[in-house]
Motif scaffolding. Structure first.
Motif, PDB file in Angstrom:
ATOM      1  N   ASP A   1       0.826  -1.204   0.000  1.00 53.80           N
ATOM      2  CA  ASP A   1       0.000   0.000   0.000  1.00 53.80           C
ATOM      3  C   ASP A   1       0.860   1.253   0.000  1.00 53.80           C
ATOM      4  O   ASP A   1       0.599   2.217  -0.725  1.00 53.80           O
ATOM      5  N   MET A   2       1.909   1.233   0.829  1.00 51.58           N
ATOM      6  CA  MET A   2       2.759   2.410   0.948  1.00 51.58           C
ATOM      7  C   MET A   2       3.474   2.710  -0.363  1.00 51.58           C
ATOM      8  O   MET A   2       3.532   3.857  -0.822  1.00 51.58           O
ATOM      9  N   LEU A   3       4.010   1.669  -1.008  1.00 48.47           N
ATOM     10  CA  LEU A   3       4.739   1.862  -2.262  1.00 48.47           C
ATOM     11  C   LEU A   3       3.814   2.324  -3.377  1.00 48.47           C
ATOM     12  O   LEU A   3       4.184   3.177  -4.183  1.00 48.47           O
ATOM     13  N   VAL A   4       2.607   1.773  -3.416  1.00 47.43           N
ATOM     14  CA  VAL A   4       1.650   2.214  -4.433  1.00 47.43           C
ATOM     15  C   VAL A   4       1.283   3.674  -4.197  1.00 47.43           C
ATOM     16  O   VAL A   4       1.212   4.483  -5.136  1.00 47.43           O
ATOM     17  N   GLY A   5       1.071   4.038  -2.941  1.00 47.57           N
ATOM     18  CA  GLY A   5       0.756   5.436  -2.621  1.00 47.57           C
ATOM     19  C   GLY A   5       1.856   6.379  -3.047  1.00 47.57           C
ATOM     20  O   GLY A   5       1.609   7.429  -3.646  1.00 47.57           O
ATOM     21  N   LEU A   6       3.105   6.016  -2.757  1.00 49.20           N
ATOM     22  CA  LEU A   6       4.231   6.846  -3.180  1.00 49.20           C
ATOM     23  C   LEU A   6       4.297   6.914  -4.703  1.00 49.20           C
ATOM     24  O   LEU A   6       4.646   7.943  -5.281  1.00 49.20           O
ATOM     25  N   GLY A   7       3.939   5.806  -5.355  1.00 51.90           N
ATOM     26  CA  GLY A   7       4.010   5.749  -6.807  1.00 51.90           C
ATOM     27  C   GLY A   7       3.009   6.650  -7.506  1.00 51.90           C
ATOM     28  O   GLY A   7       3.237   7.069  -8.641  1.00 51.90           O
ATOM     29  N   VAL A   8       1.877   6.962  -6.857  1.00 52.79           N
ATOM     30  CA  VAL A   8       0.876   7.822  -7.495  1.00 52.79           C
ATOM     31  C   VAL A   8       1.006   9.276  -7.062  1.00 52.79           C
ATOM     32  O   VAL A   8       0.174  10.107  -7.421  1.00 52.79           O
ATOM     33  N   GLY A   9       2.053   9.591  -6.302  1.00 58.43           N
ATOM     34  CA  GLY A   9       2.330  10.990  -6.013  1.00 58.43           C
ATOM     35  C   GLY A   9       2.234  11.419  -4.572  1.00 58.43           C
ATOM     36  O   GLY A   9       2.392  12.609  -4.275  1.00 58.43           O
TER      37      GLY A   9
ATOM     38  N   ALA B   1      17.746  21.957 -11.158  1.00 56.53           N
ATOM     39  CA  ALA B   1      16.860  23.089 -11.429  1.00 56.53           C
ATOM     40  C   ALA B   1      15.519  22.634 -11.995  1.00 56.53           C
ATOM     41  O   ALA B   1      14.467  23.142 -11.606  1.00 56.53           O
ATOM     42  N   ALA B   2      15.558  21.676 -12.910  1.00 56.23           N
ATOM     43  CA  ALA B   2      14.321  21.213 -13.550  1.00 56.23           C
ATOM     44  C   ALA B   2      13.653  20.074 -12.787  1.00 56.23           C
ATOM     45  O   ALA B   2      12.561  19.644 -13.157  1.00 56.23           O
ATOM     46  N   HIS B   3      14.319  19.577 -11.730  1.00 58.81           N
ATOM     47  CA  HIS B   3      13.800  18.433 -10.969  1.00 58.81           C
ATOM     48  C   HIS B   3      13.521  17.256 -11.894  1.00 58.81           C
ATOM     49  O   HIS B   3      12.467  16.616 -11.816  1.00 58.81           O
ATOM     50  N   ARG B   4      14.497  16.958 -12.762  1.00 58.32           N
ATOM     51  CA  ARG B   4      14.371  15.830 -13.676  1.00 58.32           C
ATOM     52  C   ARG B   4      15.509  14.854 -13.449  1.00 58.32           C
ATOM     53  O   ARG B   4      16.642  15.243 -13.156  1.00 58.32           O
ATOM     54  N   VAL B   5      15.196  13.577 -13.624  1.00 55.58           N
ATOM     55  CA  VAL B   5      16.179  12.512 -13.426  1.00 55.58           C
ATOM     56  C   VAL B   5      16.094  11.551 -14.598  1.00 55.58           C
ATOM     57  O   VAL B   5      14.992  11.176 -15.028  1.00 55.58           O
ATOM     58  N   THR B   6      17.247  11.150 -15.121  1.00 54.22           N
ATOM     59  CA  THR B   6      17.289  10.097 -16.122  1.00 54.22           C
ATOM     60  C   THR B   6      18.340   9.080 -15.721  1.00 54.22           C
ATOM     61  O   THR B   6      19.318   9.406 -15.031  1.00 54.22           O
ATOM     62  N   ARG B   7      18.135   7.841 -16.159  1.00 56.34           N
ATOM     63  CA  ARG B   7      19.158   6.810 -16.004  1.00 56.34           C
ATOM     64  C   ARG B   7      19.271   6.064 -17.324  1.00 56.34           C
ATOM     65  O   ARG B   7      18.276   5.571 -17.842  1.00 56.34           O
ATOM     66  N   ALA B   8      20.489   5.987 -17.827  1.00 59.26           N
ATOM     67  CA  ALA B   8      20.761   5.393 -19.133  1.00 59.26           C
ATOM     68  C   ALA B   8      19.877   6.037 -20.206  1.00 59.26           C
ATOM     69  O   ALA B   8      19.395   5.376 -21.122  1.00 59.26           O
ATOM     70  N   GLY B   9      19.637   7.334 -20.055  1.00 62.34           N
ATOM     71  CA  GLY B   9      18.842   8.079 -21.024  1.00 62.34           C
ATOM     72  C   GLY B   9      17.348   7.989 -20.845  1.00 62.34           C
ATOM     73  O   GLY B   9      16.598   8.727 -21.485  1.00 62.34           O
ATOM     74  N   ALA B  10      16.873   7.113 -19.967  1.00 60.80           N
ATOM     75  CA  ALA B  10      15.434   6.939 -19.753  1.00 60.80           C
ATOM     76  C   ALA B  10      14.974   7.819 -18.592  1.00 60.80           C
ATOM     77  O   ALA B  10      15.562   7.780 -17.508  1.00 60.80           O
ATOM     78  N   PRO B  11      13.923   8.619 -18.789  1.00 64.22           N
ATOM     79  CA  PRO B  11      13.450   9.477 -17.700  1.00 64.22           C
ATOM     80  C   PRO B  11      12.805   8.671 -16.582  1.00 64.22           C
ATOM     81  O   PRO B  11      12.165   7.644 -16.831  1.00 64.22           O
ATOM     82  N   ALA B  12      12.990   9.135 -15.364  1.00 65.91           N
ATOM     83  CA  ALA B  12      12.344   8.529 -14.199  1.00 65.91           C
ATOM     84  C   ALA B  12      11.429   9.574 -13.576  1.00 65.91           C
ATOM     85  O   ALA B  12      11.858  10.704 -13.331  1.00 65.91           O
ATOM     86  N   HIS B  13      10.198   9.208 -13.351  1.00 64.21           N
ATOM     87  CA  HIS B  13       9.222  10.150 -12.800  1.00 64.21           C
ATOM     88  C   HIS B  13       9.184   9.975 -11.278  1.00 64.21           C
ATOM     89  O   HIS B  13       8.575   9.045 -10.756  1.00 64.21           O
ATOM     90  N   LEU B  14       9.846  10.896 -10.583  1.00 68.69           N
ATOM     91  CA  LEU B  14       9.969  10.816  -9.135  1.00 68.69           C
ATOM     92  C   LEU B  14       9.048  11.830  -8.469  1.00 68.69           C
ATOM     93  O   LEU B  14       8.823  12.922  -8.995  1.00 68.69           O
ATOM     94  N   THR B  15       8.555  11.466  -7.294  1.00 68.96           N
ATOM     95  CA  THR B  15       7.835  12.432  -6.483  1.00 68.96           C
ATOM     96  C   THR B  15       8.846  13.420  -5.904  1.00 68.96           C
ATOM     97  O   THR B  15      10.054  13.164  -5.895  1.00 68.96           O
TER      98      THR B  15
END
Length: 264
Positions: A98-106, A162-176
């Motif tokens: 439940d906790m991980l799903v909650g974090l995953g939706v924002g 500055a943009a609060h963006r993260v990528t790994r191996a060129g793939a974007p990761a959508h983080l809270t």
């Protein structure tokens, strides 16, 4: 997202929406937050919760997972899609799924029932302080002495502060926002083991160790989004960001020795 008001000095009180289907709990939370000087709106089901957030434009939302109409996870998805806002989720089950799903939706944080009102208030205030720091932080990477670089690169991990963006191996990761802050905290000291207590203090602004499971759940969320190999667990101590074997130290983009933005 509207900029959160500072509880002590803002021209208006902090606004909070409480979405909880148990009237007794709803009243208790509302009474305590009102006593703190906050402006409280309440809702008892999923659809009215979304409507209340839309109408109130709150600084923070307290959101139960189990709701009639549709559940708190769907409420979180909808409100974050419309206008992102800090969310603290409440769950009756001490279930990490439940906790991980909650974090995953924002959601930014969670608490398991039963909880103390004192801890709820402390968590909400800490969450608002973190959001205020993020929204009022000076721009980075403009070349000032001692400034943090705008972009931090660790192997194939790239963090744009500055943009609060993260990528790994060129793939974007959508983080809270909380996941981003946690990753940046670890990335600022790559290879260094940080205790859960240190992470709670630096990322969550907590001064005690009551929320160490919160750290664990957010680390698991980071691993799920960025790869299981990124964060190393040191059992009984804490966590460290793993560096690839060929990376001895982080690289910063835009800070080449010739001032042109090229690495030397």
């Amino acid at each position: 997202m509207s900029k959160p008001a500072e509880t002590e000095s803002a021209s208006r009180p902090t606004r909070v929406v409480v979405v909880e289907d148990e009237p007794t709990i709803t009243r208790a939370i509302a009474d305590r937050l009102t006593a703190e000087g906050w402006e409280v709106s309440t809702a008892l089901d999923g659809p009215s919760g979304v409507a209340a957030v839309r109408e109130a434009a709150p600084d923070v939302v307290v959101l139960d997972v189990m709701l009639p109409g549709f559940d708190g996870l769907e409420v979180c998805r909808r409100i974050q899609a419309e206008d992102p806002v800090p969310v603290l989720m409440l769950t009756a089950r001490d279930d990490e799924t439940d906790m991980l799903v909650g974090l995953g939706v924002g959601a930014d944080d969670y608490m398991t029932k039963p909880f103390s009102m004192r801890e709820l208030v402390a968590r909400l205030k800490a969450l608002l302080r973190r959001v205020r720091r993020a929204t009022s932080a000076p721009e980075v990477g403009s070349g000032g002495v001692g400034e943090a670089p705008a972009v931090l690169q660790l192997g194939d991990l790239v963090i744009d502060r500055a943009a609060h963006r993260v990528t790994r191996a060129g793939a974007p990761a959508h983080l809270t926002p909380t996941e981003f802050d946690l990753l940046l905290c670890l990335a600022n000291a790559p290879g260094t083991v940080l205790t859960r207590e240190q992470l709670l203090a630096d990322v969550w602004d907590w001064v005690d160790a009551t929320g160490t499971r919160t750290v664990d759940s957010h680390v698991k969320a980071l691993r799920r989004k960025l790869g299981a190999d990124l964060v190393r667990t040191v059992h009984g101590v804490g966590y460290a960001l793993e560096l690839p074997d060929d990376e001895d130290e982080p690289r910063s983009e835009g800070l080449g020795s010739d001032g042109s933005g090229r690495s030397s």
